[in-house]
Design an enzyme around this catalytic site. Structure first.
Site, PDB file in Angstrom:
ATOM      1  N   GLU A  96      26.272  22.923  23.933  1.00 62.54           N
ATOM      2  CA  GLU A  96      27.378  23.451  23.155  1.00 62.54           C
ATOM      3  C   GLU A  96      28.496  23.954  24.047  1.00 62.54           C
ATOM      4  O   GLU A  96      28.257  24.465  25.128  1.00 62.54           O
ATOM      5  CB  GLU A  96      26.905  24.666  22.351  1.00 62.54           C
ATOM      6  CG  GLU A  96      25.796  24.348  21.408  1.00 62.54           C
ATOM      7  CD  GLU A  96      25.301  25.596  20.683  1.00 62.54           C
ATOM      8  OE1 GLU A  96      25.823  26.695  20.953  1.00 62.54           O
ATOM      9  OE2 GLU A  96      24.412  25.432  19.853  1.00 62.54           O
ATOM     10  N   CYS A 118      34.370  28.578  26.318  1.00 60.52           N
ATOM     11  CA  CYS A 118      33.058  29.041  26.762  1.00 60.52           C
ATOM     12  C   CYS A 118      32.209  27.811  27.059  1.00 60.52           C
ATOM     13  O   CYS A 118      32.037  26.956  26.190  1.00 60.52           O
ATOM     14  CB  CYS A 118      32.453  29.883  25.635  1.00 60.52           C
ATOM     15  SG  CYS A 118      30.771  30.400  25.948  1.00 60.52           S
ATOM     16  N   CYS A 125      17.501  27.229  28.286  1.00 58.20           N
ATOM     17  CA  CYS A 125      17.526  28.351  29.222  1.00 58.20           C
ATOM     18  C   CYS A 125      16.102  28.849  29.435  1.00 58.20           C
ATOM     19  O   CYS A 125      15.289  28.851  28.507  1.00 58.20           O
ATOM     20  CB  CYS A 125      18.385  29.488  28.658  1.00 58.20           C
ATOM     21  SG  CYS A 125      18.625  30.863  29.806  1.00 58.20           S
ATOM     22  N   CYS A 129      15.510  35.434  26.501  1.00 56.31           N
ATOM     23  CA  CYS A 129      15.907  36.736  25.940  1.00 56.31           C
ATOM     24  C   CYS A 129      15.558  36.720  24.449  1.00 56.31           C
ATOM     25  O   CYS A 129      15.736  35.713  23.769  1.00 56.31           O
ATOM     26  CB  CYS A 129      17.401  36.976  26.143  1.00 56.31           C
ATOM     27  SG  CYS A 129      17.859  37.093  27.887  1.00 56.31           S
ATOM     28  N   CYS A 132      18.207  35.676  21.615  1.00 55.88           N
ATOM     29  CA  CYS A 132      19.122  34.566  21.896  1.00 55.88           C
ATOM     30  C   CYS A 132      18.554  33.235  21.392  1.00 55.88           C
ATOM     31  O   CYS A 132      17.393  32.913  21.651  1.00 55.88           O
ATOM     32  CB  CYS A 132      19.374  34.511  23.400  1.00 55.88           C
ATOM     33  SG  CYS A 132      20.406  33.135  23.898  1.00 55.88           S
ATOM     34  N   CYS A 351      25.611  31.909  21.308  1.00 58.15           N
ATOM     35  CA  CYS A 351      24.901  31.074  22.268  1.00 58.15           C
ATOM     36  C   CYS A 351      23.718  30.307  21.658  1.00 58.15           C
ATOM     37  O   CYS A 351      22.743  30.903  21.215  1.00 58.15           O
ATOM     38  CB  CYS A 351      24.397  32.005  23.371  1.00 58.15           C
ATOM     39  SG  CYS A 351      23.685  31.168  24.743  1.00 58.15           S
TER      40      CYS A 351
HETATM   41  N1  SAH Z   1      22.765  33.604  30.769  1.00 59.73           N
HETATM   42  C1  SAH Z   1      24.061  34.191  30.837  1.00 59.73           C
HETATM   43  C2  SAH Z   1      25.135  33.455  30.049  1.00 59.73           C
HETATM   44  C3  SAH Z   1      24.763  32.914  28.688  1.00 59.73           C
HETATM   45  S1  SAH Z   1      24.576  34.030  27.332  1.00 59.73           S
HETATM   46  C4  SAH Z   1      23.995  35.646  30.430  1.00 59.73           C
HETATM   47  O1  SAH Z   1      22.937  36.105  30.064  1.00 59.73           O
HETATM   48  O2  SAH Z   1      25.010  36.336  30.514  1.00 59.73           O
HETATM   49  C5  SAH Z   1      26.207  34.591  27.030  1.00 59.73           C
HETATM   50  C6  SAH Z   1      26.245  35.907  26.288  1.00 59.73           C
HETATM   51  O3  SAH Z   1      25.940  35.717  24.892  1.00 59.73           O
HETATM   52  C7  SAH Z   1      25.232  36.883  26.821  1.00 59.73           C
HETATM   53  O4  SAH Z   1      25.809  38.145  26.999  1.00 59.73           O
HETATM   54  C8  SAH Z   1      24.193  36.853  25.728  1.00 59.73           C
HETATM   55  O5  SAH Z   1      23.412  37.986  25.776  1.00 59.73           O
HETATM   56  C9  SAH Z   1      25.060  36.729  24.479  1.00 59.73           C
HETATM   57  N2  SAH Z   1      24.344  36.377  23.253  1.00 59.73           N
HETATM   58  C10 SAH Z   1      23.219  35.660  23.129  1.00 59.73           C
HETATM   59  N3  SAH Z   1      22.815  35.603  21.841  1.00 59.73           N
HETATM   60  C11 SAH Z   1      23.725  36.310  21.125  1.00 59.73           C
HETATM   61  C12 SAH Z   1      23.871  36.639  19.743  1.00 59.73           C
HETATM   62  N4  SAH Z   1      23.005  36.211  18.827  1.00 59.73           N
HETATM   63  N5  SAH Z   1      24.922  37.408  19.370  1.00 59.73           N
HETATM   64  C13 SAH Z   1      25.840  37.808  20.285  1.00 59.73           C
HETATM   65  N6  SAH Z   1      25.762  37.534  21.603  1.00 59.73           N
HETATM   66  C14 SAH Z   1      24.710  36.801  22.024  1.00 59.73           C
END
Ligand code: SAH
Length: 365
Positions: A96, A118, A125, A129, A132, A351
Site C-alpha cells: 500500500e 506515505c 512486517c 505490533c 497494527c 497501515c
Molecule cells: N514500522 C514503522 C513504520 C510503519 S507504521 C513504525 O513503526 O514507525 C507507521 C505508523 O502507523 C506507526 O506509528 C504505527 O504505529 C501507526 N499505526 C499502525 N496501525 C495504526 C492504526 N490502526 N491507527 C493509527 N496508526 C497506526
C-alpha cells in the site's frame, strides 16, 4: 506469475547503473547519467523516447533491461481527498501507499494541492505490533529500491506530478507497511536516489523515516543525514510497550531513549515521537507523567495519533473529548504535543488496512 530475467534499471543506485552501462551495455560511463535522467527526472517507461541515446544502444538496452514500476491493483479516494493505492509488485505481492493532501482541495481535481506520500518498505512486517494491520500479515520480504520508489513514480503519474519546479507530492514519509530500519540498505539507497540532484531532487528536509526503534541501523541512519527520524513510541513505560509492541520492546525503552538522546540532529531539527492514543490504555494521568520524563530528556515533539480501529484488535479510539483532555494534560507539562488527524478512515488508510481488507475479500470470494 510473470518474472523477467531482464535487469530492472529502477533497482540500480547510480554507481550500479554506471557499472551496468560499462560492463553489460559496453557503453561509455556518461550514458549512465542520460539513462538516470530519463528514468528519474523525465519518467520514461521505455527506451524508445531516449533520443539522445543511439538507436543501437537503445535496442541493446531493450534486450538487456527494462524500466518496470509496480502496477495499480486498486485505488480508493476518501471524502477528505486521501488517495490510497494498492500496488502489485512483479511477483504478485501487494503493498500500500497513500497520498495525503496537506489541505482540503478547493475544487474537485484541484492540482495546486500539496500532498504528502506515505510509502511502504517491506511486504508485510515482522514486528507484529498488537494494534497494527500490517503486523497481522506477518513478514513476506523486503521491498527493493525500485519498488520503494516505484510507489512514488506511480503516484506522481496518477496525479500528473511531472513539473519538478511545481511538485504536487512535496513530502515523503516512510510510514507505510514494514519496518524501514530492517530494510536499511534498500531504504538508504532509495533516499539517495530520491535526493539525487539530477533526478527527483527531493530535499532531506522533506522526508521522514518512521521506525518502531531498531538498535542496529538507527545510528547509521542518523549519521547519513538522509531524512528526519520519527519513532513510534506508543507507550511511555517498558511494561506497556511490551504489551503493545512486543518485538520492538526487545530493545528496552530506557536504552531506546538513551540512544535518542545521542541521536545526531541538524540545526533546529527535532525527533518526532509518534504516539498512538488508545482509549483507556495509554492515555491516563500516569502516562502523561511518564511521557513528560521522556520528553524532558530529548529534543523531540510528540505527535498524537488517534487510534484508527482495526478489526480483530481489542482497542478503541479515544473520543474527541478524551483526546483533548490528554493533549491539554501534556501541554500542562510543557510537552510539544500536536494531534495528527487520522485521515482516510473511510478507505481503510491506516497501515496495512487496505491490504488486509483486500485479502479478506479474496478469502471470502
Ligand atoms: N514500522 C514503522 C513504520 C510503519 S507504521 C513504525 O513503526 O514507525 C507507521 C505508523 O502507523 C506507526 O506509528 C504505527 O504505529 C501507526 N499505526 C499502525 N496501525 C495504526 C492504526 N490502526 N491507527 C493509527 N496508526 C497506526
Amino acid at each position: 506469475m510473470l518474472t523477467s530475467s531482464k535487469v530492472n534499471l529502477c533497482d540500480l543506485p547510480y554507481p550500479a547503473l554506471e557499472r551496468f552501462v560499462v560492463e553489460e551495455l559496453g557503453a561509455k560511463k556518461f550514458r549512465a547519467m542520460q539513462l538516470w535522467q530519463w528514468i528519474w527526472a523525465k519518467n520514461a517507461t521505455g527506451f524508445d523516447v531516449m533520443t539522445d541515446i543511439s538507436q543501437s544502444d537503445r535496442e541493446k538496452l531493450a534486450d538487456l533491461a527494462e524500466i518496470r514500476w509496480p502496477s495499480i491493483a486498486d485505488v480508493r479516494v476518501s471524502s477528505d481527498g486521501t488517495t490510497k493505492f494498492l500496488l502489485e509488485l512483479a511477483d504478485g505481492q501487494l503493498v500500500e501507499t497513500v497520498l495525503i493532501p496537506s489541505e482540503a482541495p478547493k475544487r474537485p481535481n484541484d492540482l495546486s494541492v500539496r500532498m504528502t506520500q506515505c510509502v511502504s518498505t517491506q511486504v508485510g512486517c515482522a514486528m507484529a505490533c498488537s494494534f497494527c494491520s500490517t503486523g497481522k500479515l506477518g513478514f513476506s520480504r523486503n521491498m527493493t529500491m525500485g519498488e520503494i520508489l516505484g510507489q512514488i513514480q506511480v503516484a506522481r503519474a496518477h496525479v500528473h506530478d511531472t513539473q519538478p519546479e511545481r511538485p504536487i507530492i512535496r513530502n515523503i514519509v516512510y510510514m507505510g507497511m514494514g519496518e524501514p530500519l530492517l530494510n536499511l540498505k534498500n531504504v538508504m539507497d532509495s533516499l539517495r536516489t530520491l535526493e539525487h540532484p539530477r533526478g527527483l531532487a527531493f530535499s532531506p528536509r522533506r522526508i521522514t523515516v518512521s521506525t518502531c526503534g531498531i538498535e542496529a541501523g538507527m545510528r547509521e541512519f542518523g549519521d547519513s543525514g538522509l531524512a528526519f527520524l520519527a519513532v513510534s513510541l506508543h507507550a511511555p513505560n517498558q511494561e506497556l510497550r511490551e504489551k503493545l509492541m512486543p518485538r520492538a520492546a526487545h530493545w528496552h525503552l530506557d536504552d531506546l531513549v538513551a540512544a535518542l538522546e545521542q541521536y545526531p540532529l541538524k540545526t533546529r531539527e527535532r525527533i518526532t515521537l509518534e504516539y498512538l492514543v488508545i482509549a483507556g490504555v495509554n492515555d491516563q494521568p500516569e502516562h502523561v507523567r511518564q511521557l513528560a520524563r521522556i520528553c524532558a530528556r530529548l529534543k523531540a515533539k510528540l505527535n498524537l495519533i488517534p487510534y484508527n480501529p482495526t478489526p480483530g484488535t481489542p482497542y478503541q479510539a479515544p473520543t474527541p473529548e478524551e483526546l483533548l483532555r490528554f493533549e491539554k494534560a501534556l501541554w500542562a507539562k510543557d510537552i510539544t504535543a500536536i494531534v495528527r488527524k487520522s485521515k482516510g478512515q473511510d478507505i481503510e488508510a491506516a497501515c496495512g488496512q487496505l491490504r488486509a481488507a483486500h485479502d479478506a475479500a479474496k478469502a471470502g470470494a
